[in-house]
Enzyme design. Structure first.
Site, mmCIF file in Angstrom:
data_model
loop_
_atom_site.group_PDB
_atom_site.id
_atom_site.type_symbol
_atom_site.label_atom_id
_atom_site.label_comp_id
_atom_site.label_asym_id
_atom_site.label_seq_id
_atom_site.Cartn_x
_atom_site.Cartn_y
_atom_site.Cartn_z
ATOM 1 N N ARG A 137 -18.605 6.185 -6.284
ATOM 2 C CA ARG A 137 -17.783 5.946 -7.543
ATOM 3 C C ARG A 137 -18.574 6.438 -8.763
ATOM 4 O O ARG A 137 -19.605 5.541 -9.021
ATOM 5 C CB ARG A 137 -17.243 4.313 -7.521
ATOM 6 C CG ARG A 137 -16.410 4.265 -8.661
ATOM 7 C CD ARG A 137 -15.912 2.683 -8.682
ATOM 8 N NE ARG A 137 -14.782 2.483 -7.812
ATOM 9 C CZ ARG A 137 -14.428 1.360 -7.423
ATOM 10 N NH1 ARG A 137 -14.822 0.207 -7.875
ATOM 11 N NH2 ARG A 137 -13.400 1.049 -6.781
ATOM 12 N N ARG A 251 -17.754 -11.905 -11.657
ATOM 13 C CA ARG A 251 -16.812 -11.216 -10.585
ATOM 14 C C ARG A 251 -16.601 -9.654 -11.482
ATOM 15 O O ARG A 251 -17.396 -9.731 -12.572
ATOM 16 C CB ARG A 251 -15.443 -11.821 -10.763
ATOM 17 C CG ARG A 251 -14.594 -11.513 -9.796
ATOM 18 C CD ARG A 251 -14.890 -11.613 -8.291
ATOM 19 N NE ARG A 251 -13.838 -11.558 -7.285
ATOM 20 C CZ ARG A 251 -13.691 -10.584 -6.581
ATOM 21 N NH1 ARG A 251 -14.241 -9.581 -6.853
ATOM 22 N NH2 ARG A 251 -12.541 -10.433 -5.854
ATOM 23 N N LYS A 252 -15.927 -9.060 -10.883
ATOM 24 C CA LYS A 252 -15.432 -7.592 -11.679
ATOM 25 C C LYS A 252 -14.726 -8.023 -12.921
ATOM 26 O O LYS A 252 -14.180 -8.947 -13.190
ATOM 27 C CB LYS A 252 -14.821 -6.747 -10.689
ATOM 28 C CG LYS A 252 -13.399 -7.170 -10.679
ATOM 29 C CD LYS A 252 -12.476 -6.319 -9.879
ATOM 30 C CE LYS A 252 -11.878 -4.906 -10.175
ATOM 31 N NZ LYS A 252 -10.924 -4.470 -9.451
ATOM 32 N N GLY A 509 -2.165 -0.386 -0.628
ATOM 33 C CA GLY A 509 -2.349 -0.529 0.850
ATOM 34 C C GLY A 509 -2.616 -1.956 1.256
ATOM 35 O O GLY A 509 -2.552 -2.378 2.275
ATOM 36 N N CYS A 514 -4.776 -2.284 -6.003
ATOM 37 C CA CYS A 514 -5.674 -1.223 -6.677
ATOM 38 C C CYS A 514 -4.577 -0.238 -7.177
ATOM 39 O O CYS A 514 -4.633 0.446 -8.214
ATOM 40 C CB CYS A 514 -6.708 -0.422 -5.859
ATOM 41 S SG CYS A 514 -7.797 -1.649 -5.157
ATOM 42 N N GLY A 515 -3.457 0.133 -6.570
ATOM 43 C CA GLY A 515 -2.341 1.113 -6.922
ATOM 44 C C GLY A 515 -1.524 0.162 -7.766
ATOM 45 O O GLY A 515 -0.548 0.810 -8.380
HETATM 46 FE FE1 SRM Z 1 -9.592 -1.641 -6.306
HETATM 47 C C1 SRM Z 1 -11.460 -3.612 -4.181
HETATM 48 C C2 SRM Z 1 -10.272 1.021 -4.732
HETATM 49 C C3 SRM Z 1 -8.537 0.160 -9.043
HETATM 50 C C4 SRM Z 1 -8.229 -4.805 -7.683
HETATM 51 N N1 SRM Z 1 -10.693 -1.388 -4.757
HETATM 52 C C5 SRM Z 1 -11.525 -2.080 -3.804
HETATM 53 C C6 SRM Z 1 -12.217 -1.385 -2.912
HETATM 54 C C7 SRM Z 1 -13.731 -1.236 -3.479
HETATM 55 C C8 SRM Z 1 -12.466 -2.107 -1.623
HETATM 56 C C9 SRM Z 1 -13.527 -1.661 -0.547
HETATM 57 O O1 SRM Z 1 -14.697 -1.823 -0.609
HETATM 58 O O2 SRM Z 1 -12.905 -0.781 -0.073
HETATM 59 C C10 SRM Z 1 -11.561 -0.221 -2.875
HETATM 60 C C11 SRM Z 1 -12.303 1.228 -2.729
HETATM 61 C C12 SRM Z 1 -11.556 1.983 -1.733
HETATM 62 C C13 SRM Z 1 -11.900 3.510 -1.547
HETATM 63 O O3 SRM Z 1 -12.542 4.035 -0.588
HETATM 64 O O4 SRM Z 1 -11.745 4.320 -2.558
HETATM 65 C C14 SRM Z 1 -10.937 -0.137 -4.134
HETATM 66 N N2 SRM Z 1 -9.422 0.274 -6.767
HETATM 67 C C15 SRM Z 1 -9.773 1.315 -6.034
HETATM 68 C C16 SRM Z 1 -9.475 2.792 -6.512
HETATM 69 C C17 SRM Z 1 -10.167 3.647 -5.998
HETATM 70 C C18 SRM Z 1 -7.775 2.921 -6.182
HETATM 71 C C19 SRM Z 1 -7.422 4.212 -6.369
HETATM 72 O O5 SRM Z 1 -7.230 4.727 -5.367
HETATM 73 O O6 SRM Z 1 -7.279 4.470 -7.628
HETATM 74 C C20 SRM Z 1 -9.532 2.347 -7.940
HETATM 75 C C21 SRM Z 1 -10.804 2.585 -8.641
HETATM 76 C C22 SRM Z 1 -10.621 2.329 -10.065
HETATM 77 C C23 SRM Z 1 -12.324 2.772 -10.510
HETATM 78 O O7 SRM Z 1 -12.143 3.714 -10.923
HETATM 79 O O8 SRM Z 1 -13.063 1.724 -10.709
HETATM 80 C C24 SRM Z 1 -9.153 0.587 -8.038
HETATM 81 N N3 SRM Z 1 -8.656 -2.341 -7.995
HETATM 82 C C25 SRM Z 1 -8.066 -1.248 -8.967
HETATM 83 C C26 SRM Z 1 -7.301 -1.927 -9.829
HETATM 84 C C27 SRM Z 1 -6.523 -1.304 -10.775
HETATM 85 C C28 SRM Z 1 -6.920 -1.121 -12.445
HETATM 86 O O9 SRM Z 1 -8.209 -1.628 -12.424
HETATM 87 O O10 SRM Z 1 -6.074 -1.075 -13.189
HETATM 88 C C29 SRM Z 1 -7.143 -3.137 -9.294
HETATM 89 C C30 SRM Z 1 -6.224 -4.342 -10.104
HETATM 90 C C31 SRM Z 1 -6.584 -4.643 -11.378
HETATM 91 C C32 SRM Z 1 -7.669 -5.663 -11.132
HETATM 92 O O11 SRM Z 1 -8.818 -5.608 -10.680
HETATM 93 O O12 SRM Z 1 -7.307 -7.013 -11.832
HETATM 94 C C33 SRM Z 1 -8.022 -3.346 -8.260
HETATM 95 N N4 SRM Z 1 -9.848 -3.631 -5.689
HETATM 96 C C34 SRM Z 1 -9.134 -4.678 -6.382
HETATM 97 C C35 SRM Z 1 -9.574 -6.005 -5.923
HETATM 98 C C36 SRM Z 1 -8.980 -7.434 -6.117
HETATM 99 C C37 SRM Z 1 -9.834 -7.801 -7.242
HETATM 100 C C38 SRM Z 1 -9.626 -9.591 -7.112
HETATM 101 O O13 SRM Z 1 -10.025 -10.030 -8.246
HETATM 102 O O14 SRM Z 1 -9.399 -9.883 -6.251
HETATM 103 C C39 SRM Z 1 -10.445 -5.610 -4.673
HETATM 104 C C40 SRM Z 1 -11.119 -6.513 -4.025
HETATM 105 C C41 SRM Z 1 -12.367 -7.110 -4.512
HETATM 106 O O15 SRM Z 1 -12.923 -6.881 -5.553
HETATM 107 O O16 SRM Z 1 -12.661 -8.234 -3.890
HETATM 108 C C42 SRM Z 1 -10.735 -4.204 -5.035
HETATM 109 FE FE1 SF4 Z 2 -6.202 -2.506 -0.792
HETATM 110 FE FE2 SF4 Z 2 -7.277 -1.586 -3.025
HETATM 111 FE FE3 SF4 Z 2 -8.168 -0.788 -0.454
HETATM 112 FE FE4 SF4 Z 2 -5.817 0.068 -1.503
HETATM 113 S S1 SF4 Z 2 -7.667 0.788 -2.227
HETATM 114 S S2 SF4 Z 2 -6.240 -0.708 0.497
HETATM 115 S S3 SF4 Z 2 -5.212 -1.877 -2.532
HETATM 116 S S4 SF4 Z 2 -8.354 -2.717 -1.321
#
Ligand code: SRM
Ligand code: SF4
Length: 592
Positions: A137, A251-252, A509, A514-515
């Site tokens: 990333r 946290r993030k 998913g 994240c979506g």
């Molecule tokens: Fe996300 C965790 C993908 C935007 C909330 N997110 C993850 C992980 C890293 C989990 C993992 O290790 O597999 C996912 C990686 C999957 C992969 O192989 O791509 C992942 N998040 C994504 C992306 C790629 C979704 C997408 O297809 O676009 C986005 C990457 C953004 C970036 O460039 O940094 C992405 N994630 C978001 C958003 C949307 C946003 O930022 O507007 C959210 C909700 C908003 C927020 O964060 O408040 C989001 N992701 C999470 C969470 C829940 C956070 C929490 O406080 O619990 C997790 C799980 C965690 O962090 O424990 C997570």
């Molecule tokens: Fe769940 Fe984020 Fe993975 Fe999508 S990319 S399946 S919302 S953790």
């Protein structure tokens, strides 16, 4: 002066004077390591933790104690305390070398290193879905990339065959897929040379800085926010080299800057949202602050009014101070209660403003300013051809359904940007791409390019609103496959029906969202369902999200809808007829 990606990226390389003092030293890295108290020292000795390599270095003793105490119930705090994720900025190179020499294998690496700490360097091991390969990333502040950077990114996946691809993310960012740890050292070096970076992109760090995809070219923006976004990113990452002082956050945290009434970066779902407004005292543009928006499995909330106004020159120091306050005082006990909102609620908004002001060196921060508009503003669709504020030029936005791209696409985007535009592109949080500075007399020729058959400038009313998270193809947390399914269903729906206007469908998913299903017209979140009495992949359906001015989060409408096309397709057809005025195309029979 128009600021282009290549111009601003010199600041990320530390080559400009932006944020750097005249002797080249970084002006943001100023903190001293707080002296170690006897109490913490004793615990570190007892646990056998080396303070120098631990993640506790820049925390005050009180936070060190909280982190150490939390380690039992909050595994992430234990992992960070034992060895800080920032160690991987150098260790990743060493590991790559050892793997290349055949002296170790990824299977033999420490589990916390490979699965958790490497995320501080941008390497996300895909253990469940593609063991041994990594998602990398990046940080792409304001979603702006130059053609040189696009070509570099294409080069990193071109040789990987079927396993190499990339995604435009919901934070207008890029993720590369199928990466090998052994190759990572060379890639990190290459990223630096093209002014990109992957450090501090995962775990407890600040995520990609979002702004406006049409910053600097938008006739309606109050301010071009690119420079601020670059400066904040430089502050957070030490010009892309990594900033030890800001790596151990509780946290993030997400930060977005919105320069127009469209609120392109969805500030309401960012932990820190800065919205451009006019300062009634000076007439200058500054920012009102919103705090605490976030999604998670346990809680989804819009931000609250941060009752703070910032002048432009306060923005970077404010963000730095806010991150330090969050780092030093944020909750570390329960990971589900560690996002910024919990801290702001605990402290109250006025106290939080006061603490951040104090951290800025004793600044009394102003309360928010009111900016009233008499008209209603509908968030603009940036896809298609639009006149820029620079006469004679247009930006052309093209739809990349669900954001999935391949090496050849990077090369084509670069060629198009060089041939017709100013050699740059912009990514959007809807996972699409824009080409700025197209002379109006070149637009017609550009539209004839074959790439726009694949990624359409005039995509249909569903495709142009489609967003999807990674889903089960690569993400270990996913309950369902998303991207392929999302594209297939939308294609069928568009073949069968007419839609009076754009409908924004977001797929995610799992409940991490994240979506961003909560911002969509129709949100589909992976969840359990039954088909013919058997458990199957399903979705929870969310309706009613609005974005732009006065946004609202969508609410759950129904759950347990099977993803199987025999169920989901007719379900969505009916939903679109009933709630969105869709009509079957002439001659197409659609059963209810
Ligand atoms: Fe996300 C965790 C993908 C935007 C909330 N997110 C993850 C992980 C890293 C989990 C993992 O290790 O597999 C996912 C990686 C999957 C992969 O192989 O791509 C992942 N998040 C994504 C992306 C790629 C979704 C997408 O297809 O676009 C986005 C990457 C953004 C970036 O460039 O940094 C992405 N994630 C978001 C958003 C949307 C946003 O930022 O507007 C959210 C909700 C908003 C927020 O964060 O408040 C989001 N992701 C999470 C969470 C829940 C956070 C929490 O406080 O619990 C997790 C799980 C965690 O962090 O424990 C997570
Ligand atoms: Fe769940 Fe984020 Fe993975 Fe999508 S990319 S399946 S919302 S953790």
């Amino acid at each position: 002066i128009r600021c282009s990606a290549s111009a601003t990226l010199t600041s990320s390389n530390g080559a400009s004077t932006n944020g750097a003092s005249s002797n080249g030293a970084h002006k943001w890295l100023a903190a001293e390591v707080p002296p170690l108290s006897d109490e913490v020292k004793a615990i570190l000795e007892e646990k056998g933790i080396d303070f120098e390599t631990s993640g506790l270095k820049y925390l005050p003793n009180e936070a060190r104690l909280r982190s150490l105490a939390a380690s039992k119930k909050n595994k992430a705090e234990g992992t960070k305390a034992k060895k800080g994720g920032h160690r991987m900025w150098t260790e990743v190179t060493e590991l790559a070398e050892l793997i290349r020499k055949g002296e170790t294998k990824w299977e033999d690496l420490d589990l916390d290193d490979i699965d958790v700490r490497l995320k501080w360097s941008g390497m996300f091991h895909r253990r469940k879905r593609a063991p041994g390969t990594f998602m990398m990333r990046l940080k792409v502040p304001n979603g702006e990339l130059s053609s040189k950077q696009l070509r570099f990114l294409g080069d990193q996946i071109a040789h990987l065959g079927a396993k190499g691809c990339a995604d435009i993310t919901t934070r207008a960012n890029i993720q590369l897929r199928g990466m090998d740890l052994a190759d990572s050292a060379a890639i990190f070096e290459g990223l630096q040379t093209v002014g990109l970076s992957a450090v501090q992109t995962g775990m407890d760090n600040v995520r990609n800085m979002t702004g406006s995809p049409i910053a600097g070219i938008d006739p309606h923006e109050l301010l071009d926010v690119r420079q601020l976004n670059y400066q904040i990113n430089d502050m957070i990452t030490n010009f892309g080299k990594g900033n030890e002082e800001l790596v151990n956050l509780p946290r993030k945290i997400n930060i977005g800057l919105s320069p127009s009434r469209d609120d392109f970066p969805h500030t309401h779902i960012n932990d820190v949202g800065l919205k451009a407004v006019h300062d009634p005292e000076t007439g200058e543009v500054g920012f009102n602050v919103e705090l605490g928006g976030y999604f998670s499995v346990k809680r989804n909330t819009m931000s609250i009014d941060g009752d703070t106004f910032l002048t432009q020159d306060q923005v970077v120091p404010y963000c730095k101070a806010l991150l330090e306050v969050f780092r030093d005082h944020g909750g570390r006990d329960d990971r589900q209660k560690a996002r910024l909102m919990w801290m702001v609620e605990d402290l109250t908004v006025p106290k939080f403003r006061e603490m951040v002001g104090a951290q800025m060196g004793g600044v009394t921060l102003r309360t928010k300013v009111e900016e009233k508009y008499d008209d209603v503003w509908e968030r603009r669709d940036v896809l298609g051809v639009h006149p820029q504020k620079q006469e004679g030029f247009s930006w052309v936005g093209t739809c990349v359904p669900t954001g999935r791209i391949f090496a050849d696409d990077f090369y084509e985007f670069a060629r198009i940007a060089d041939t017709y535009g100013d050699g740059t592109v912009r990514l959007t949080v809807e996972q699409d791409i824009l080409f700025p500075f197209i002379p109006n007399d070149k637009v017609a020729a550009m539209k004839e390019e074959p790439i726009f058959q694949k990624y359409k400038i005039d995509a249909g009313n569903l495709t142009r609103g489609l967003v999807s998270c990674t889903g089960a193809q690569f993400c270990g947390l996913a309950v369902i496959e998303t991207k392929q399914r999302a594209m297939a269903i939308v294609e069928k729906l568009e073949q069968q029906m007419d839609f009076p206007k754009k409908i924004r469908i977001h797929w995610t998913g799992c409940p991490n969202s994240c979506g961003q299903v909560q911002v969509a017209d129709i949100g589909l979140m992976g969840g359990p369902a039954k088909l013919n009495g058997k458990a199957t992949e399903g979705v929870r359906v969310f309706l009613g999200g609005t974005i732009g001015e006065d946004p609202q989060l969508a609410n759950e409408f129904e759950k347990g809808i099977a993803c199987d096309e025999s169920v989901l397709l007719p379900y969505l057809r009916n939903l679109m007829i009933e709630k969105f005025g869709a009509t079957p195309k002439a001659g197409v029979l659609v059963e209810a």
